[in-house]
Design an enzyme around this catalytic site. Structure first.
Site, mmCIF file in Angstrom:
data_model
loop_
_atom_site.group_PDB
_atom_site.id
_atom_site.type_symbol
_atom_site.label_atom_id
_atom_site.label_comp_id
_atom_site.label_asym_id
_atom_site.label_seq_id
_atom_site.Cartn_x
_atom_site.Cartn_y
_atom_site.Cartn_z
ATOM 1 N N SER A 1 0.856 -1.191 0.000
ATOM 2 C CA SER A 1 0.000 0.000 0.000
ATOM 3 C C SER A 1 0.884 1.231 0.000
ATOM 4 C CB SER A 1 -0.883 0.004 1.265
ATOM 5 O OG SER A 1 -1.521 1.259 1.444
ATOM 6 N N TYR B 1 -2.454 -1.168 10.098
ATOM 7 C CA TYR B 1 -2.450 -1.403 8.654
ATOM 8 C C TYR B 1 -1.153 -0.891 8.038
ATOM 9 C CZ TYR B 1 -4.152 -1.266 3.805
ATOM 10 O OH TYR B 1 -4.299 -1.437 2.459
#
Length: 250
Positions: free
Chosen positions: A138, A151
């Site tokens: 990401s 995350y």
């Protein structure tokens, strides 16, 4: 069993995982989808057709991951393309983030990715398969948002795991890369998309001034999995509309 390459996509029931599966199918792979959502993965497999197989697997459970590979190898043959896409976010303000939630995100996003990567690679090495593994990182591996600390930590770990695995597996001609999406139109972003002010904040730091589609991520994943990327390993390609290149603007 046939010579058709077998591609396993985790988190394949919807969103980016499903788009990855579509792109790989277009390249001629036999698809196996895995997801914790049993009904969703069965529906996705049926929708894709072409003999696509849907399996239920909790990617936070190493025993389930290893059992899944055992089943695939026994019934279909060895995996030559692995797309480690399964992931969760569990947002929470930093001071309120529980250890349980933090660990759950790490278990799925990082530990699950490692277990699947290592398990797939062991069979590839044993059978002399020059395979390709693509992990889902990401932009939050590089930048971060306070409410998704777990995350961000997990995706930074995926980025580094990708590099380490690529170096370890290069002597076997097994390539390991990652893709780092920015803001993509998936269920994870539904809340932002429904809030004009929140969406405007996202677009203000996205030079292409739009949200990306799952298909745009899937196409990059399929490229990395293919022979067109035969000299690419250890890389993370960011599909982010230019976000990471954006400095302060007037």
């Amino acid at each position: 069993m046939s010579d058709q390459p077998i591609a396993l996509v985790t988190g394949g029931a919807q969103g980016i995982g499903y788009a990855c599966a579509e792109a790989l199918a277009a390249d001629g792979a036999k698809l196996i989808l895995a997801d914790v959502n049993a009904e969703g993965v069965a529906a996705a497999a049926e929708a894709l057709g072409g003999g696509t197989v849907g399996l239920t697997c909790d990617m936070s459970d190493p025993a389930q991951i290893n059992a899944m590979f055992d089943t695939i190898e026994a019934e279909h043959g060895p995996v030559s393309i692995l797309i480690n896409n399964a992931g969760i976010a569990m947002p929470a303000e930093f001071l309120d983030l529980s250890l349980e939630s933090f660990q759950k995100v790490i278990d799925v996003n990082l530990t699950g990715t490692f277990v699947a990567l290592q398990r797939a690679a062991k069979t590839m090495v044993t059978k002399g398969i020059e395979g390709s593994i693509v992990n889902m990182s990401s932009v939050n591996a590089v930048v971060s948002i306070p409410a998704i600390a777990a995350y961000s930590a997990s995706k930074g770990g995926v980025m580094q795991l990708t590099k380490a695995a690529a170096l370890a597996l290069a002597p076997h001609n097994i390539r390991v890369n990652a893709v780092g999406p920015g803001s993509i139109d998936t269920a994870m972003m539904a809340g932002v998309n429904a809030n004009p002010e929140a969406l405007e904040r996202v677009l203000s730091r996205t030079p292409l001034k739009r949200v990306g589609s799952p298909q745009e991520v899937g196409d990059v994943v399929a490229f990395l999995a293919s022979s067109k990327a035969s000299y690419v390993t250890g890389e993370t390609i960011y599909v982010d509309g230019g976000r990471l290149g954006l400095n302060y603007t007037c």
